[in-house]
Design an enzyme around this catalytic site. Structure first.
Site, mmCIF file in Angstrom:
data_model
loop_
_atom_site.group_PDB
_atom_site.id
_atom_site.type_symbol
_atom_site.label_atom_id
_atom_site.label_comp_id
_atom_site.label_asym_id
_atom_site.label_seq_id
_atom_site.Cartn_x
_atom_site.Cartn_y
_atom_site.Cartn_z
ATOM 1 N N ARG A 137 91.789 71.604 39.190
ATOM 2 C CA ARG A 137 91.696 71.459 37.742
ATOM 3 C C ARG A 137 92.846 70.580 37.253
ATOM 4 O O ARG A 137 93.970 70.661 37.740
ATOM 5 C CB ARG A 137 91.793 72.839 37.085
ATOM 6 N N GLU A 173 78.877 77.675 31.408
ATOM 7 C CA GLU A 173 78.452 78.901 30.730
ATOM 8 C C GLU A 173 78.402 78.607 29.239
ATOM 9 O O GLU A 173 79.384 78.102 28.679
ATOM 10 C CB GLU A 173 79.413 80.060 31.009
ATOM 11 N N LYS A 189 89.104 78.678 27.407
ATOM 12 C CA LYS A 189 88.112 78.939 26.356
ATOM 13 C C LYS A 189 88.525 80.125 25.502
ATOM 14 O O LYS A 189 88.308 80.136 24.286
ATOM 15 C CB LYS A 189 86.737 79.199 26.977
#
Length: 554
Positions: A258, A34, A268
């Site tokens: 992850r 994104e 983020k």
């Protein structure tokens, strides 16, 4: 004969698919960021995984920007992402955007409405949340759930036409409000946002949710292996439901764990806080875990790829010691970085028996690890700069550097013998005085002496000055996000130390930004992006050894 590396679980899946002839043995992956921020080291591992699998199995990998939220997305982020991927050494086969598919996705939504599988809901976000239920109790139906197909088609068309305000209506899938997976309790498909989009401008005021856009975008591109991080495992049934109900290409989603990194954060949202609140200078601050920050700090792309390969992939999340990343960086820079001399904390050394107004040139090896790196000329004169820590007026027995009566070799030059020092009125040493042995010239030493210490130096008459930034870990604790209180409370106040006047050898006068070198005995350093020949700036990439671990044991 070396043992072959075992396959990871994704490689096993792909090889079985190829063996079974699924999708004619074709492998097509994608990397779908994104564009709402800069990529970090976690994204680097995903890039290496997706592009690496495509390369290994002679497949393709798309770059697709998940640009379905115009509020947070910017072209700046798109450009930075493409730059980061190329810097890491990869090139995508196709470049797509979720916004490329807005019309197709809208028509998919119309298809689901027509099949009685989606409806327009007038409930507010708070009302929808209140009816979701819990893991132990079923949700309750929206009062708008049983609208007719015709009414829903009209309302959805009106939503697109901009007849309603933000939040006034949503489109929801009609699945099961009692489903054990809460994500399948009539999830949102579209919301109204009267915002300018970085690519489509003001053409749209309704935007698809991630869960509706993602799987369908994979399907449109005929992605064979859609690889996500583990937090999306509960989204997979919804991913499959949309594809099955629409009867489109059956892309499949797979999840891997992850990998978080010690002494930093990789959210983020939290990274954006650090930037917006000026805890760091920007997304590319060399202390940030962003790819652009690591590049500016001097981390080689090869080291990041090596790190991704070493940590591998797994099905369970864990936290990786940043020391492993630093090891990969040192390993690569040891091979590639030229050795140079720089004095960070200078004190002048005067060679009292060396002729005044005289200099000579020595040949210095650039990189002993690289036979092709050659040599450079190193000027030498009567006065040189040395590190203040390399002299002690009263030295312990095993101090093999400069002290009255001690002898050391000046790297690539001569053996010198310390005769004493000069101090100012505050007792601070301002000059160290030595004599040199002319017959001890490096490469042609006939003195017959062997000394235990070798120190670096820079000729005072030929030195250039530079600013050096000593970077360290951004946080004081291993997992700042998991500590009590605000994660920002654990920022390391010593994460950046500024040295305004560092003396460097003249070979560094015209180094270009991005060049990595080893300051002998001090660490690996990189020329900063803001550096100019008139204002040289070096960032410390990493120390020669893991000084942090040693410091924590004190």
């Amino acid at each position: 004969m070396s043992e072959e590396k075992s396959l990871n679980f994704l490689e096993e899946i792909i090889e079985n698919d190829i063996k079974d002839g699924l999708h004619s043995g074709r492998v097509h992956t994608r990397f779908p960021p994104e564009p709402n921020g800069y990529l970090h080291i976690g994204h680097a591992t995903s890039i290496c995984l997706n592009f690496g699998l495509a390369k290994k199995y002679n497949g393709k990998c798309n770059l697709r920007f998940d640009d379905t939220n115009p509020v947070t997305e910017e072209t700046e982020y798109v450009d930075s992402i493409k730059n980061d991927i190329r810097w890491l050494g990869f090139e995508w086969d196709n470049e797509f955007y979720a916004s490329d598919y807005f019309e197709t996705l809208y028509n998919f939504a119309v298809t689901l409405i027509s099949k009685g599988l989606a409806y327009v809901d007038d409930s507010s976000a708070e009302q929808i949340a209140a009816t979701k239920g819990s893991t132990t109790t079923p949700g309750s139906d929206s009062p708008f759930r049983n609208r007719t197909v015709e009414e829903n088609l009209t309302l959805f068309s009106d939503m697109r036409a901009g007849k309603y305000k933000d939040g006034e209506k949503t489109l929801r899938a009609k699945i099961d409000m009692a489903h054990p997976n809460l994500l399948l309790r009539d999830p949102l498909m579209y919301r109204i946002k009267h915002e300018h989009h970085h690519r489509t401008g003001n053409q749209w005021c309704i935007y698809p949710m991630y869960d509706f856009a993602h799987g369908q975008s994979d399907s449109i591109e005929e992605i064979t292996h859609s690889i996500c991080t583990l937090e999306f495992i509960h989204h997979r049934p919804l991913y499959n439901w949309f594809i099955e109900q629409l009867g489109i290409f059956p892309s499949r989603q797979f999840e891997f764990a992850r990998r978080n990194l010690t002494y930093t954060v990789m959210s983020k949202r939290k990274l954006l806080q650090l930037v917006n609140e000026n805890h760091v200078s920007g997304w590319d601050d060399p202390r940030m875990p962003t790819i652009s920050g690591m590049r500016r700090r001097g981390y080689p792309a090869e080291a990041l790829r090596r790190f991704s390969d070493v940590i591998g992939i797994a099905k369970r999340e864990n936290i990786v010691d940043i020391g492993l990343l630093e090891f990969c960086v040192r390993e690569q820079l040891n091979k590639s970085a030229n050795r140079v001399m720089a004095v960070l904390d200078p004190v002048k050394l005067v060679i009292t028996n060396y002729p005044e107004n005289t200099s000579e040139l020595f040949a210095a090896e650039n990189n002993p690890e690289d036979p092709e790196s050659g040599t450079r000329e190193l000027p030498f004169s009567r006065e040189v700069w040395i590190e203040r820590e390399d002299f002690m007026e009263e030295a312990p027995k095993k101090f093999f550097r400069l002290a009255p009566g001690n002898m050391v070799r000046l790297k690539s030059a001569y053996i010198v013998k310390c005769e004493g020092c000069i101090k100012d009125e505050n007792g601070v040493v301002t000059e160290v005085h030595c004599t040199y042995l002319p017959e001890s010239k490096s490469g042609n030493d006939t003195s017959g002496l062997t000394v235990k210490g070798t120190i670096h130096w820079v000729s005072a008459a030929h030195a250039h000055t530079a600013k050096v930034l000593l970077y360290d870990r951004l946080f004081k604790v291993e997992d700042p996000s998991n500590e009590d209180g605000n994660f920002k409370d654990y920022i390391n106040p010593g994460s950046m130390q500024v040295l305004d006047t560092v003396y460097i050898e003249p070979s560094l006068a015209f180094v270009t930004p991005g060049t990595s070198v080893q300051f002998m005995r001090k660490g690996y350093f990189c020329v900063d992006t803001l550096s100019t020949p008139d204002n040289l700036i070096f960032n410390r990439t990493v120390t020669l050894k893991d000084a942090w671990a040693k410091e924590q044991k004190k």
